[in-house]
Design an enzyme around this catalytic site. Structure first.
Site, PDB file in Angstrom:
ATOM      1  N   LYS A 202       6.417  -5.609  28.692  1.00  0.00           N
ATOM      2  CA  LYS A 202       7.587  -4.864  29.209  1.00  0.00           C
ATOM      3  C   LYS A 202       7.313  -3.544  28.763  1.00  0.00           C
ATOM      4  O   LYS A 202       7.450  -2.983  27.866  1.00  0.00           O
ATOM      5  CB  LYS A 202       8.915  -5.347  28.824  1.00  0.00           C
ATOM      6  CG  LYS A 202      10.107  -4.603  29.376  1.00  0.00           C
ATOM      7  CD  LYS A 202      11.245  -5.108  29.221  1.00  0.00           C
ATOM      8  CE  LYS A 202      12.294  -4.230  29.947  1.00  0.00           C
ATOM      9  NZ  LYS A 202      13.894  -4.762  29.694  1.00  0.00           N
ATOM     10  N   LYS A 256       6.194  -6.753  33.298  1.00  0.00           N
ATOM     11  CA  LYS A 256       7.035  -6.170  33.792  1.00  0.00           C
ATOM     12  C   LYS A 256       7.212  -4.688  33.702  1.00  0.00           C
ATOM     13  O   LYS A 256       7.233  -4.394  32.464  1.00  0.00           O
ATOM     14  CB  LYS A 256       8.386  -6.634  33.293  1.00  0.00           C
ATOM     15  CG  LYS A 256       9.827  -6.066  33.824  1.00  0.00           C
ATOM     16  CD  LYS A 256      10.869  -6.358  33.084  1.00  0.00           C
ATOM     17  CE  LYS A 256      12.016  -5.487  33.426  1.00  0.00           C
ATOM     18  NZ  LYS A 256      13.143  -5.526  32.439  1.00  0.00           N
TER      19      LYS A 256
HETATM   20  N1  PBG Z   1      16.757  -4.858  29.063  1.00  0.00           N
HETATM   21  C1  PBG Z   1      17.565  -5.134  30.187  1.00  0.00           C
HETATM   22  C2  PBG Z   1      16.606  -5.343  31.635  1.00  0.00           C
HETATM   23  N2  PBG Z   1      16.338  -6.462  32.100  1.00  0.00           N
HETATM   24  C3  PBG Z   1      15.749  -6.337  33.232  1.00  0.00           C
HETATM   25  C4  PBG Z   1      15.507  -4.950  33.480  1.00  0.00           C
HETATM   26  C5  PBG Z   1      14.910  -4.359  34.614  1.00  0.00           C
HETATM   27  C6  PBG Z   1      14.912  -5.159  35.712  1.00  0.00           C
HETATM   28  C7  PBG Z   1      14.587  -4.345  37.220  1.00  0.00           C
HETATM   29  O1  PBG Z   1      14.563  -3.139  37.014  1.00  0.00           O
HETATM   30  O2  PBG Z   1      14.866  -5.001  38.183  1.00  0.00           O
HETATM   31  C8  PBG Z   1      16.156  -4.378  32.501  1.00  0.00           C
HETATM   32  C9  PBG Z   1      16.145  -2.896  32.611  1.00  0.00           C
HETATM   33  C10 PBG Z   1      15.860  -2.121  31.301  1.00  0.00           C
HETATM   34  O3  PBG Z   1      14.976  -2.612  30.457  1.00  0.00           O
HETATM   35  O4  PBG Z   1      16.129  -1.029  31.135  1.00  0.00           O
END
Ligand code: PBG
Length: 335
Positions: A202, A256
């Site tokens: 991520k 991600k």
């Molecule tokens: N940790 C929370 C989370 N879980 C999924 C997303 C993003 C998903 C998307 O942008 O569709 C996020 C945002 C972040 O990490 O700031």
């Protein structure tokens, strides 16, 4: 007669591209509803759907509407949905206590969907940002996101989700040690069959903006998440994170955002051998929708092409806000 190249004209690769049925016959990858996980935003209220301005076609849903949506997804053979809460600001605090409230919005939604739509999987995020007055995925003290202290809150959050009936937990917080902590807690509390899809790769991405609007986290966040989310320049580090998470008890791993990290999708799937999922995040969704609204791309073709790319790269599936629409299209008979 033109001078034959090495194999031409005995070999004419275009023969396999001349008709739709032939192209379908030799397709190396396919997209089916079984490849899709549908992220859904949940809000308070009754019979409510709140459109999200930066995600055209996506709305926050009250629990009763989410049950209807989950049933529609199950009927289209989408295997699982992922629920994300839009927590009222009054319930966002520095200690993020709402995260592990057994009756918080997303736990109530999980119980309602489990009761009415038992055959669809429910995935819940494990991260503090929707409950954090600081907007971060972890506890903050003096401007520092605390790792070890956050783990204890994540453990309680994970157990509250398992107790509510979550089938898959998605630790998206990126704290060190969280997968092992959650897996140990699940074992100790006899939730052996709750799966973990770790957000292993991520990245500290610019592509999460619309999501943060959707869950109401963008206003609270000060600074960025670079002290815990990955550096977009790094690839080997993401492989190490995926291997570590699997060793700590993750059943599946995630990359991600998705398309900006298609190389990681291939590397993580190939080198770990674990079920690997791409999250086509809100910014990717918004880009397609905005370009389509301006008439710059063919929306339907672009969506299918983007989703198929994740399968070609080796992903087992994709979290996508287009899931329901695409599952409907895939269910239509080929004329
Ligand atoms: N940790 C929370 C989370 N879980 C999924 C997303 C993003 C998903 C998307 O942008 O569709 C996020 C945002 C972040 O990490 O700031």
């Amino acid at each position: 007669m033109i001078t034959p190249a090495a194999h031409f004209p005995m070999s004419r690769p275009r023969r396999l591209r001349q008709t739709e049925w032939m192209r379908r016959l030799v397709s190396e990858n396919t997209l089916t509803a079984a490849d899709l996980i549908w992220p859904i935003f949940i809000c308070d209220g009754q019979d409510v759907e709140e459109p999200i301005e930066s995600m055209p076609g996506v709305s926050r849903m009250s629990i009763d509407r989410a049950v209807i949506a989950a049933n529609e997804a199950a009927n289209l053979e989408i295997p699982a949905i992922a629920l994300f809460p839009n927590t009222p600001d009054a319930l966002k605090t520095p200690d993020c206590a709402e995260a592990f409230n057994p009756d918080n919005l997303v736990n109530r939604a999980t119980r309602a969907i489990k009761q009415n739509v038992p055959d669809i999987g429910i995935m819940l995020d494990v991260a503090l940002d929707p409950y954090n007055s600081d907007g971060h995925d972890g506890l903050v003290r003096d401007g520092v996101v605390l790792n070890d202290e956050t783990l204890f809150v994540l453990e309680k959050q994970a157990l509250s989700h398992a107790e509510a009936g979550a089938d898959i937990l998605g630790p998206s917080d990126m704290m060190d040690g969280r997968v092992g902590m959650i897996r140990q807690a699940l074992e100790q509390h006899e939730y052996q069959n709750v799966a973990i899809m770790a957000y292993s790769a991520k990245y500290a991405s610019a592509f999460y903006g619309p999501f943060r609007d959707a869950v109401g986290a963008s206003g609270a966040l000060k600074g960025d998440k670079a002290t815990y989310q990955l550096n977009p320049a790094n690839s080997d580090e993401a492989l190490r994170m995926a291997m570590r998470d699997i060793a700590e008890g993750a059943d599946m791993v995630m990359v991600k955002p998705g398309m900006p990290y298609l190389d990681l999708c291939q590397r993580v799937a190939n080198e770990t051998g674990a079920p690997t999922y791409a999250y086509q995040v809100s910014g990717e969704y918004a880009m397609i929708e905005a370009a389509a609204q301006n008439g710059w791309i063919d929306r339907d073709k672009a969506i299918m092409e983007a989703l198929l790319a994740f399968k070609r790269a080796g992903c087992s599936g994709i979290l996508t806000y287009h899931a329901l629409e695409i599952a409907k299209k895939l269910a239509e008979p080929i004329l």
